[in-house]
Design a protein around this motif. Structure first.
Motif, PDB file in Angstrom:
ATOM      1  N   SER A  86       0.799  -1.229   0.000  1.00  0.00           N
ATOM      2  CA  SER A  86       0.000   0.000   0.000  1.00  0.00           C
ATOM      3  C   SER A  86       0.832   1.279   0.000  1.00  0.00           C
ATOM      4  O   SER A  86       0.426   2.290  -0.577  1.00  0.00           O
ATOM      5  N   THR A  87       2.006   1.271   0.630  1.00  0.00           N
ATOM      6  CA  THR A  87       2.809   2.498   0.718  1.00  0.00           C
ATOM      7  C   THR A  87       4.095   2.463  -0.107  1.00  0.00           C
ATOM      8  O   THR A  87       4.683   3.504  -0.357  1.00  0.00           O
ATOM      9  N   ASP A  88       4.539   1.285  -0.523  1.00  0.00           N
ATOM     10  CA  ASP A  88       5.774   1.165  -1.302  1.00  0.00           C
ATOM     11  C   ASP A  88       5.520   0.248  -2.490  1.00  0.00           C
ATOM     12  O   ASP A  88       5.515  -0.971  -2.368  1.00  0.00           O
ATOM     13  N   ARG A  89       5.311   0.851  -3.653  1.00  0.00           N
ATOM     14  CA  ARG A  89       4.933   0.080  -4.845  1.00  0.00           C
ATOM     15  C   ARG A  89       6.028  -0.880  -5.320  1.00  0.00           C
ATOM     16  O   ARG A  89       5.790  -1.741  -6.151  1.00  0.00           O
ATOM     17  N   ARG A  90       7.248  -0.738  -4.795  1.00  0.00           N
ATOM     18  CA  ARG A  90       8.323  -1.673  -5.153  1.00  0.00           C
ATOM     19  C   ARG A  90       8.174  -2.997  -4.427  1.00  0.00           C
ATOM     20  O   ARG A  90       8.765  -3.992  -4.806  1.00  0.00           O
ATOM     21  N   LYS A  91       7.400  -2.990  -3.346  1.00  0.00           N
ATOM     22  CA  LYS A  91       7.223  -4.196  -2.525  1.00  0.00           C
ATOM     23  C   LYS A  91       5.903  -4.874  -2.847  1.00  0.00           C
ATOM     24  O   LYS A  91       4.976  -4.237  -3.349  1.00  0.00           O
ATOM     25  N   THR A  92       5.848  -6.150  -2.555  1.00  0.00           N
ATOM     26  CA  THR A  92       4.591  -6.884  -2.706  1.00  0.00           C
ATOM     27  C   THR A  92       4.238  -7.555  -1.384  1.00  0.00           C
ATOM     28  O   THR A  92       5.112  -7.898  -0.594  1.00  0.00           O
ATOM     29  N   ASN A  93       2.948  -7.711  -1.171  1.00  0.00           N
ATOM     30  CA  ASN A  93       2.454  -8.468  -0.026  1.00  0.00           C
ATOM     31  C   ASN A  93       2.085  -9.856  -0.513  1.00  0.00           C
ATOM     32  O   ASN A  93       1.466  -9.998  -1.577  1.00  0.00           O
ATOM     33  N   LEU A  94       2.463 -10.853   0.256  1.00  0.00           N
ATOM     34  CA  LEU A  94       2.135 -12.234  -0.083  1.00  0.00           C
ATOM     35  C   LEU A  94       1.195 -12.774   0.978  1.00  0.00           C
ATOM     36  O   LEU A  94       1.450 -12.626   2.173  1.00  0.00           O
ATOM     37  N   GLU A  95       0.121 -13.386   0.517  1.00  0.00           N
ATOM     38  CA  GLU A  95      -0.856 -13.948   1.445  1.00  0.00           C
ATOM     39  C   GLU A  95      -1.235 -15.345   0.972  1.00  0.00           C
ATOM     40  O   GLU A  95      -1.515 -15.562  -0.208  1.00  0.00           O
ATOM     41  N   VAL A  96      -1.235 -16.293   1.907  1.00  0.00           N
ATOM     42  CA  VAL A  96      -1.612 -17.663   1.579  1.00  0.00           C
ATOM     43  C   VAL A  96      -3.135 -17.738   1.528  1.00  0.00           C
ATOM     44  O   VAL A  96      -3.825 -17.248   2.423  1.00  0.00           O
ATOM     45  N   THR A  97      -3.645 -18.351   0.465  1.00  0.00           N
ATOM     46  CA  THR A  97      -5.095 -18.494   0.287  1.00  0.00           C
ATOM     47  C   THR A  97      -5.621 -19.681   1.094  1.00  0.00           C
ATOM     48  O   THR A  97      -4.841 -20.472   1.634  1.00  0.00           O
ATOM     49  N   ALA A  98      -6.935 -19.816   1.117  1.00  0.00           N
ATOM     50  CA  ALA A  98      -7.559 -20.975   1.773  1.00  0.00           C
ATOM     51  C   ALA A  98      -7.074 -22.265   1.111  1.00  0.00           C
ATOM     52  O   ALA A  98      -6.824 -23.270   1.793  1.00  0.00           O
ATOM     53  N   LEU A  99      -6.918 -22.248  -0.199  1.00  0.00           N
ATOM     54  CA  LEU A  99      -6.413 -23.417  -0.927  1.00  0.00           C
ATOM     55  C   LEU A  99      -4.967 -23.719  -0.520  1.00  0.00           C
ATOM     56  O   LEU A  99      -4.581 -24.883  -0.368  1.00  0.00           O
ATOM     57  N   GLY A 100      -4.162 -22.678  -0.320  1.00  0.00           N
ATOM     58  CA  GLY A 100      -2.782 -22.853   0.133  1.00  0.00           C
ATOM     59  C   GLY A 100      -2.717 -23.452   1.525  1.00  0.00           C
ATOM     60  O   GLY A 100      -1.902 -24.334   1.799  1.00  0.00           O
ATOM     61  N   ILE A 101      -3.586 -22.979   2.408  1.00  0.00           N
ATOM     62  CA  ILE A 101      -3.643 -23.524   3.772  1.00  0.00           C
ATOM     63  C   ILE A 101      -4.071 -24.985   3.730  1.00  0.00           C
ATOM     64  O   ILE A 101      -3.510 -25.834   4.426  1.00  0.00           O
ATOM     65  N   LYS A 102      -5.035 -25.291   2.852  1.00  0.00           N
ATOM     66  CA  LYS A 102      -5.518 -26.680   2.726  1.00  0.00           C
ATOM     67  C   LYS A 102      -4.395 -27.603   2.248  1.00  0.00           C
ATOM     68  O   LYS A 102      -4.227 -28.694   2.789  1.00  0.00           O
ATOM     69  N   ILE A 103      -3.615 -27.174   1.259  1.00  0.00           N
ATOM     70  CA  ILE A 103      -2.539 -28.040   0.748  1.00  0.00           C
ATOM     71  C   ILE A 103      -1.490 -28.272   1.821  1.00  0.00           C
ATOM     72  O   ILE A 103      -0.977 -29.389   1.959  1.00  0.00           O
ATOM     73  N   ILE A 104      -1.187 -27.269   2.628  1.00  0.00           N
ATOM     74  CA  ILE A 104      -0.221 -27.435   3.715  1.00  0.00           C
ATOM     75  C   ILE A 104      -0.741 -28.474   4.699  1.00  0.00           C
ATOM     76  O   ILE A 104      -0.004 -29.370   5.117  1.00  0.00           O
ATOM     77  N   LYS A 105      -2.008 -28.372   5.062  1.00  0.00           N
ATOM     78  CA  LYS A 105      -2.608 -29.339   6.000  1.00  0.00           C
ATOM     79  C   LYS A 105      -2.653 -30.740   5.395  1.00  0.00           C
ATOM     80  O   LYS A 105      -2.356 -31.718   6.070  1.00  0.00           O
ATOM     81  N   ASP A 106      -3.020 -30.834   4.117  1.00  0.00           N
ATOM     82  CA  ASP A 106      -3.111 -32.140   3.450  1.00  0.00           C
ATOM     83  C   ASP A 106      -1.754 -32.825   3.339  1.00  0.00           C
ATOM     84  O   ASP A 106      -1.652 -34.042   3.460  1.00  0.00           O
ATOM     85  N   VAL A 107      -0.714 -32.055   3.112  1.00  0.00           N
ATOM     86  CA  VAL A 107       0.632 -32.596   2.922  1.00  0.00           C
ATOM     87  C   VAL A 107       1.304 -32.925   4.265  1.00  0.00           C
ATOM     88  O   VAL A 107       2.206 -33.752   4.320  1.00  0.00           O
ATOM     89  N   GLN A 108       0.844 -32.311   5.348  1.00  0.00           N
ATOM     90  CA  GLN A 108       1.497 -32.451   6.651  1.00  0.00           C
ATOM     91  C   GLN A 108       1.690 -33.908   7.078  1.00  0.00           C
ATOM     92  O   GLN A 108       2.750 -34.278   7.578  1.00  0.00           O
ATOM     93  N   LYS A 109       0.684 -34.757   6.866  1.00  0.00           N
ATOM     94  CA  LYS A 109       0.787 -36.165   7.264  1.00  0.00           C
ATOM     95  C   LYS A 109       1.934 -36.858   6.518  1.00  0.00           C
ATOM     96  O   LYS A 109       2.701 -37.618   7.108  1.00  0.00           O
ATOM     97  N   ILE A 110       2.066 -36.566   5.239  1.00  0.00           N
ATOM     98  CA  ILE A 110       3.144 -37.162   4.443  1.00  0.00           C
ATOM     99  C   ILE A 110       4.492 -36.643   4.926  1.00  0.00           C
ATOM    100  O   ILE A 110       5.453 -37.408   5.040  1.00  0.00           O
TER     101      ILE A 110
END
Length: 146
Positions: A86-110
């Motif tokens: 929002s204040t520095d256009r050279r930077k980006t914000n990264l946010e994990v989506t619900a799908l990203g959270i799901k894949i992390i949880k699904d892979v955790q057992k393996i």
């Protein structure tokens, strides 16, 4: 002349590569298309919400170009959203989506199964000694003035 298999750093690298190859095969066998590196980066973002791409690279031992490529794939796979800061256009914000959270949880057992197999037959004491030694090696080389 010393043999390769008597060199500790050769054996550390060999163990890491063998484990990563094994872990990636297990993900593929279990029907996941995510890579170990993608999993690591999602975890890094989840654990450090304001993390920059440079910081991700340092955390997961990847150069900036590799991190950028992996993040592009994560965005395309809809595991991560990238927005302009929002204040520095050279930077980006990264946010994990619900799908990203799901894949992390699904892979955790393996991931846990992979670790258990890799550490089979190694006592807690041996693990502690090895961990302490590896931390000391890191300290010695990171803080070296030579």
């Amino acid at each position: 002349m010393e043999k390769l298999d008597s060199i500790i750093f050769y054996n550390i690298d060999k163990a890491i590569r063998a484990y990563r190859n094994y872990a990636q095969r297990q993900l593929k066998i279990n029907g996941f298309t995510i890579t170990i590196d993608q999993w690591l980066i999602i975890k890094a973002i989840l654990e450090n919400p304001e993390i920059t791409q440079n910081e991700i690279g340092n955390l997961v031992f990847k150069d900036n170009a590799s991190v950028t490529r992996i993040i592009e794939l994560l965005v395309k796979s809809e595991y991560v959203i990238r927005t302009v800061h929002s204040t520095d256009r050279r930077k980006t914000n990264l946010e994990v989506t619900a799908l990203g959270i799901k894949i992390i949880k699904d892979v955790q057992k393996i991931v846990e199964q992979n670790r258990a197999i890799a550490l089979d037959g190694i006592s807690k004491e041996e693990l502690q000694i090895m961990n302490n030694a590896l931390l000391k090696i890191s300290e010695n080389t990171i803080n070296s003035k030579k």
